[in-house]
Scaffold this active site. Structure first.
Site, PDB file in Angstrom:
ATOM      1  N   ARG A 142       0.838  -1.202   0.000  1.00 42.54           N
ATOM      2  CA  ARG A 142       0.000   0.000   0.000  1.00 42.54           C
ATOM      3  C   ARG A 142       0.877   1.258   0.000  1.00 42.54           C
ATOM      4  O   ARG A 142       1.027   1.906  -1.014  1.00 42.54           O
ATOM      5  CB  ARG A 142      -0.948  -0.050   1.223  1.00 42.54           C
ATOM      6  CG  ARG A 142      -2.166   0.840   1.099  1.00 42.54           C
ATOM      7  CD  ARG A 142      -1.914   2.288   1.416  1.00 42.54           C
ATOM      8  NE  ARG A 142      -1.318   2.481   2.769  1.00 42.54           N
ATOM      9  CZ  ARG A 142      -0.777   3.625   3.153  1.00 42.54           C
ATOM     10  NH1 ARG A 142      -0.755   4.686   2.352  1.00 42.54           N
ATOM     11  NH2 ARG A 142      -0.226   3.725   4.362  1.00 42.54           N
TER      12      ARG A 142
ATOM     13  N   ASN B  52       9.439   4.365   3.556  1.00 45.21           N
ATOM     14  CA  ASN B  52       9.201   3.783   4.874  1.00 45.21           C
ATOM     15  C   ASN B  52      10.499   3.133   5.335  1.00 45.21           C
ATOM     16  O   ASN B  52      11.366   2.821   4.522  1.00 45.21           O
ATOM     17  CB  ASN B  52       8.149   2.673   4.768  1.00 45.21           C
ATOM     18  CG  ASN B  52       6.780   3.183   4.363  1.00 45.21           C
ATOM     19  OD1 ASN B  52       6.485   3.288   3.184  1.00 45.21           O
ATOM     20  ND2 ASN B  52       5.957   3.514   5.339  1.00 45.21           N
TER      21      ASN B  52
ATOM     22  N   CYS C  26       5.047   9.464   0.340  1.00 48.35           N
ATOM     23  CA  CYS C  26       3.696  10.033   0.349  1.00 48.35           C
ATOM     24  C   CYS C  26       3.579  10.992  -0.815  1.00 48.35           C
ATOM     25  O   CYS C  26       4.322  11.950  -0.903  1.00 48.35           O
ATOM     26  CB  CYS C  26       3.418  10.760   1.654  1.00 48.35           C
ATOM     27  SG  CYS C  26       1.827  11.606   1.653  1.00 48.35           S
TER      28      CYS C  26
ATOM     29  N   HIS D  17       9.103   6.555   8.628  1.00 47.59           N
ATOM     30  CA  HIS D  17       9.837   6.768   7.374  1.00 47.59           C
ATOM     31  C   HIS D  17      11.281   7.107   7.721  1.00 47.59           C
ATOM     32  O   HIS D  17      11.556   7.668   8.781  1.00 47.59           O
ATOM     33  CB  HIS D  17       9.178   7.882   6.560  1.00 47.59           C
ATOM     34  CG  HIS D  17       7.887   7.462   5.930  1.00 47.59           C
ATOM     35  ND1 HIS D  17       7.683   7.458   4.572  1.00 47.59           N
ATOM     36  CD2 HIS D  17       6.734   6.998   6.474  1.00 47.59           C
ATOM     37  CE1 HIS D  17       6.459   7.017   4.313  1.00 47.59           C
ATOM     38  NE2 HIS D  17       5.852   6.741   5.445  1.00 47.59           N
TER      39      HIS D  17
END
Lengths: 293, 293
Positions: free
Chosen positions: B14, B241, B232, B201
């Protein structure tokens, strides 16, 4: 007990550049040292006095030292592996001795061409008025022998203090360490009676977690490289010291005084990226230091 | 109080893939999920039910879910921003709801097209028997508003628990956090009466230090992406991440049980590198997990 103030020693001009394929001219290496000092670094490992045949990137150490513009309050040191290296350092007129030996014979033989005992004897032979810091390589693990026992490292550290070390730095030369080890080494190192520190690599992304654990355990000294340069030519895949500017970002965020001007240091990494013609492993100089942006 | 066992939720399918320039086919995304489950991940954020126009990389979430080979003991979740997203998730038959809202109106407007209060109202409207985890974006800092006060985040977390959250995850969406914040959020989150975790992150190389601080403070859940994928799309330069395999290396080194087979997980990153045609930010899959090389 966390220190409110720590010393960051930038080892980029030495541990960083010795692992570059390209050998930089002494004037450029001196310029790096000068830029680091101007950014507020109070301790800089500027050169190493080792065999130019074995480590051609470090050739001309004396020329580097000559080209350094000394700043008040900054300690300029050099790495040595033996008495002969120390004599070159003393003749060049540096401020401090960074003596290195390894926690294992296997690694010390590769790095210094000696057994550990022989390196301790070299350390004993060095008679000097300069401050001597001893860095113990592969304190967190050895590429040949695997994990190294904390007790083994501490016994060696004690011998080094007896032999004249005024500071002990535990080095994760190949970047395998985890916070548990950093904590143990620094906590137990607290009994040595001299300031202790850590030299960290970020090979497996544990370098900054180790720095934080060492900070919490009371480490006084942190060795890192501007831009995250570095590694070890005799330890395959040991990529990059922890980046100094990323360490400063972390430490300042924890409320620890480093004396470094972060924006000025980021500018040094930007300059270095141009000199070397490739992006460096450091993250803060690319992402930016400020939250909103 | 450090937990002897923690849950790692891999958000690579995701948070990772939604930030790739290339949109992967649902079957490939499902294969990633299946490979992660086979490597021992017990919690996987497999998809997000958001607008395909806004996030084309996440289109076809239902097709991903259909292609997943469910494994006993693995929780497959999906991200939702509102009641409508939840209805898609429930229809698709996932195991858990990952509801996301931000700690600031500025960020929530960009990410969810709503004020924070409106997102809390959406959360209240979701009536479900499924477990609901709520992730609070920009808990460590907002690209528009700067540093976010811990008190602000905690007040919102309490409202979320009242609205039905059974787990709270503090997200460092743009990777500006330092260990002090991770520690404070997790420690104070201990008073919420539900398990708390962190979503980190590594944008400024503090991600793993934050994970270690969160671990020490008692975090039960860690969100990371295999290979260090992620970022993002609405937060410029928020790279990656923390890498799941690097987190596993760190946690296992601390003596914490993760249930993950590190070698198998490294193989997933190697596969993913081939699929995406570029090296990933993770370090352990390149350096190797073992000390002696």
């Amino acid at each position: 007990m966390m220190a409110a103030q720590v010393t960051i020693c930038d080892v980029g001009p030495r541990d960083g550049l010795q692992n570059e394929a390209e050998t930089l001219a002494p004037e450029v290496r001196a310029e790096l040292v000068n830029r680091l000092a101007a950014a507020g670094l109070r301790s800089i490992e500027a050169v190493s006095f080792v065999s130019a045949e074995r480590v051609p990137q470090m050739a001309g150490a004396e020329d580097v030292v000559t080209a350094i513009e000394r700043r008040e309050g900054v300690t300029y040191s050099g790495l040595v592996l033996n008495e002969k290296g120390y004599e070159r350092l003393a003749a060049a007129g540096l401020d401090a001795v960074h003596f290195t030996l390894a926690a294992t014979d296997s690694f010390n033989r590769r790095n210094a061409n000696r057994l550990v005992d022989e390196s301790v004897a070299e350390l004993e032979r060095i008679e000097t008025d300069l401050p001597v810091s001893v860095s113990i390589s592969v304190s967190f693990g050895c590429p040949f022998d695997g994990e190294v026992e904390t007790a083994t490292v501490m016994a060696l550290a004690e011998r080094c203090v007896q032999a004249g070390a005024q500071e002990i730095v535990f080095a994760d030369t190949i970047g395998v360490g985890v916070p548990r080890q950093a904590r143990e080494l620094v906590e137990r190192g607290g009994g040595l009676g001299v300031p202790v520190g850590v030299h960290l690599h970020n090979t497996r992304n544990t370098g900054f977690a180790n720095a934080y654990a060492a900070l919490e355990a009371g480490a006084a000294v942190f060795e890192s490289s501007v831009g995250g340069l570095g590694g070890c030519p005799f330890a395959p895949r040991a990529t990059g010291n922890i980046a100094t500017e990323d360490l400063v970002y972390l430490l300042e965020g924890e409320g620890v005084e480093t004396g470094v001007d972060l924006d000025a240091l980021i500018a040094v990494s930007e300059w270095l990226e141009e000199v070397l013609g490739r992006p460096l492993p450091g993250q803060v100089y690319r992402a930016g230091a400020s939250v909103a942006g």
